[in-house]
Design a protein around this motif. Sequence first.
Motif, PDB file in Angstrom:
ATOM      1  N   ILE A  36       0.954  -1.390  -0.069  1.00  0.00           N
ATOM      2  CA  ILE A  36       0.008  -0.086   0.057  1.00  0.00           C
ATOM      3  C   ILE A  36       0.842   1.222  -0.046  1.00  0.00           C
ATOM      4  O   ILE A  36       0.401   2.209  -0.740  1.00  0.00           O
ATOM      5  CB  ILE A  36      -0.881   0.038   1.145  1.00  0.00           C
ATOM      6  CG1 ILE A  36      -2.163  -0.739   0.729  1.00  0.00           C
ATOM      7  CG2 ILE A  36      -1.345   1.281   1.491  1.00  0.00           C
ATOM      8  CD1 ILE A  36      -3.188  -0.876   1.994  1.00  0.00           C
ATOM      9  N   CYS A  37       1.912   1.297   0.459  1.00  0.00           N
ATOM     10  CA  CYS A  37       2.848   2.425   0.552  1.00  0.00           C
ATOM     11  C   CYS A  37       3.237   2.877  -0.871  1.00  0.00           C
ATOM     12  O   CYS A  37       3.631   3.962  -0.937  1.00  0.00           O
ATOM     13  CB  CYS A  37       4.008   2.116   1.510  1.00  0.00           C
ATOM     14  SG  CYS A  37       3.886   1.661   3.258  1.00  0.00           S
ATOM     15  N   TYR A  38       3.336   2.196  -1.715  1.00  0.00           N
ATOM     16  CA  TYR A  38       3.503   2.566  -2.968  1.00  0.00           C
ATOM     17  C   TYR A  38       2.504   2.459  -3.976  1.00  0.00           C
ATOM     18  O   TYR A  38       2.276   3.326  -4.897  1.00  0.00           O
ATOM     19  CB  TYR A  38       4.890   1.745  -3.753  1.00  0.00           C
ATOM     20  CG  TYR A  38       4.406   0.408  -3.868  1.00  0.00           C
ATOM     21  CD1 TYR A  38       3.845  -0.080  -5.212  1.00  0.00           C
ATOM     22  CD2 TYR A  38       5.145  -0.623  -3.178  1.00  0.00           C
ATOM     23  CE1 TYR A  38       3.660  -1.596  -5.389  1.00  0.00           C
ATOM     24  CE2 TYR A  38       4.702  -2.067  -3.503  1.00  0.00           C
ATOM     25  CZ  TYR A  38       4.012  -2.484  -4.459  1.00  0.00           C
ATOM     26  OH  TYR A  38       3.902  -3.796  -4.687  1.00  0.00           O
ATOM     27  N   GLN A  39       1.422   1.688  -3.653  1.00  0.00           N
ATOM     28  CA  GLN A  39       0.193   1.669  -4.413  1.00  0.00           C
ATOM     29  C   GLN A  39      -0.439   2.881  -4.224  1.00  0.00           C
ATOM     30  O   GLN A  39      -1.123   3.360  -5.432  1.00  0.00           O
ATOM     31  CB  GLN A  39      -0.549   0.402  -4.355  1.00  0.00           C
ATOM     32  CG  GLN A  39       0.022  -0.869  -4.591  1.00  0.00           C
ATOM     33  CD  GLN A  39      -0.665  -2.128  -4.403  1.00  0.00           C
ATOM     34  OE1 GLN A  39      -1.566  -2.073  -3.513  1.00  0.00           O
ATOM     35  NE2 GLN A  39      -0.125  -3.253  -4.737  1.00  0.00           N
ATOM     36  N   ILE A  40      -0.769   3.273  -3.133  1.00  0.00           N
ATOM     37  CA  ILE A  40      -1.503   4.567  -2.826  1.00  0.00           C
ATOM     38  C   ILE A  40      -0.942   5.901  -3.473  1.00  0.00           C
ATOM     39  O   ILE A  40      -1.726   6.520  -4.064  1.00  0.00           O
ATOM     40  CB  ILE A  40      -2.054   4.789  -1.352  1.00  0.00           C
ATOM     41  CG1 ILE A  40      -2.746   3.608  -1.007  1.00  0.00           C
ATOM     42  CG2 ILE A  40      -2.477   6.012  -1.147  1.00  0.00           C
ATOM     43  CD1 ILE A  40      -3.913   3.804   0.045  1.00  0.00           C
TER      44      ILE A  40
END
Length: 709
Positions: A47-51
């Motif tokens: 999630i840290c890069y997907q968001i």
Amino acid sequence: MIQKAIEMLQKHYGYSSFREGQDQAIASVLAGTDTLCVMPTGGGKSICYQIPALVFGGTTIVISPLISLMKDQVDALLQLGISAAYINSSISGKEAAERLDKAKRGEYKLLYIAPERLESFDFMDHLKMLDIPMVAIDEAHCISQWGHDFRPSYQRIQRMVQALPKKPVVLALTATATPKVRVDICRSLTIQEENTVLTGFERENLSFSVIKGQDRLRFLKDFLKKNEKEAGIIYAATRKNVDQLYERLKKDGIKAGRYHAGMSDADRMAEQEDFLQDRTGVMIATSAFGMGIDKSNIRYVVHFQLPKNMESYYQEAGRAGRDGLDSECILLYSSQDVQVQRFLIDQSSDRERMPQELEKLQLMVDYCYTENCLQRYIVRYFDDSDIAPCGRCGNCTDSRESQDVTKEAQMVLSCIIRMGQKRFGKALTAQVLTGSKNKKVGDLGFHKLPTYGIMKEKSTKEVTDFIEFLISQELIAVEHGTYPTIYVKESGKEVLMGNVTVKRKEAVRTKQVGNDDPLFEVLRSVRKEMAENEGVPPFVIFADNALKDMCAKLPQSDEEFLQVSGVGEHKLKKYGEHFIKAITAFKKQNPEREALGSLESAPVKPAKKATPNSHLDTYALYKENLSIAEIAEKRELALSTVENHMIQCIQEGMEVKLLDVVPPEAVPQIREAVQDAGGEKLKPIKELLPDQVSYFMIKAYLLLEKTSV
Ligand code: ADP
Ligand code: MG
């Protein structure tokens, strides 16, 4: 911008808030800072890069080391309604070109690529034509030669980043905490070390335990039978061990998959697929298995043999419980494994690293012997930081009584000495002690020893196990020649002289992980059906914790379904109807089932207030000698409702006989479990008992034991 990030989290992922470190990492990236994010497995790094990829325009590039991982990640994103694709060697050149074209037209939010692609100039030229706001490097420890999965192509990433016309923000992610690896990652990607987001290394949903001095195969079989509905991995040391274990379990009717480097690619792939798709529950594997497995519903990881160091151990064990639900990590320790690992280190070519590897092995063995919190040991090992005892691990929860076995120990020790020490192994020693008529015993004249047959009331197997226990206590040592032989150590001599006593704890009982909620099983099968239709693994549709949240919230409308953790807009549209239908049907059949009942107390909740005297009608039928099942049938009520009635009757002081409501064979089992659990909390007691013994039976027992039987 962080506000936008929270919106995305809720809309797409259906999660209400960020986990520790996620908001910090995301804020850092959104501010344009190159960042290193270090979080344990399952911490939520994706999630840290997907968001940020959703917040930024253009296409975020994700470098990922494994083909299977890429596919699952992309599948998971598509399920969330986020456009993504991957390019690696599993697709044709034509497909790759098509995907690149689409990327140039901005059709993907995220594009996953294998690091080897960066070695192609042609590919690099194409990349330069994309609008790339960010490059995320997953499993970034692959950059470092100090890491355990060094990948030379990872060292090309920095060149790629510099070659892009517009400098993207760089985010490196890893679960490997060792300072050396961290420094390496920062150096090769020119990330400022102070821009590291580092969360704690404790895994709050994992319970670690070490089982020693116990028959491990029996323990394992028992454990697997208790947990047959759940998925898990069993790690064994060598290919041969994997094959042997596979055959042994098969003989016992336990269906498992297997995976090791000696199998063909096709076989391995098929086994892995079956496991990911929940078609096989247990995977027996060497350490070759697991990197690149993001399956979130792994409920246990058992190590059948000692791993070579804590790094491997935590990484492998850490594959349990990515979804945040309670999971077990069990290490089955046997002293002979230490020798095997020493041998393997000795055989390895790297002489220079040998002392270091031996030291690491020793720290692994120390882990098996510590009596303190195991999670705390792990955190200290990696992080030099301290945490409070976890309260979950085998050591924190150990309430077993110990028994004085000094006399038996003396019998064994003196027998070993009389047999000449370092000449024979465990098996023959056990035969002498139990008075075996074996020819070899007679030939050697051991039937004349005063220790011959002094333990004849025990089986040879029991005595062998006891010797193994004494080895684990370091009173006996094993010498590894052509055949392993045993001898008495200095500490053992102290026991013989009566200076030291030996205490042995009773065997650790196996636990049931997960839960036995019938609704969960219903939802699990709905999920499986959806997964088969979509051609993706079930955990990609919903993680176990989403199903569990459905069990607690019992959503029966779209709005309610959206409240479930892990349900975003896209999944509501896609799956809401099916799950709501299943829940509604279940509710109809089990009208007493209420929302938000915790799973533990649900089956024994007091009867509903709406019909305050319903339990009296049940009691009347009970007095007519009807069994609980018959009452349920007659009154057209769920069994659990009638059980609740009976509990209420008992609580109100009406006469109920224990043996009318609990099967006679269960009574002694429950009694023992209550003693072992050392309290009257239901869950720990239940965990010690076979599945058939219900919460109701335990509760009835606890209420009635003082008055009847
Ligand atoms: P990692 O890559 O760090 O091992 P993942 O990114 O695979 O971990 O995430 C592990 C699990 O945690 C996934 O099932 C993911 O959906 C879930 N998860 C991540 N962030 C959150 C959050 N903020 N709230 C609830 N679940 C989350
Ligand atoms: Mg990950």
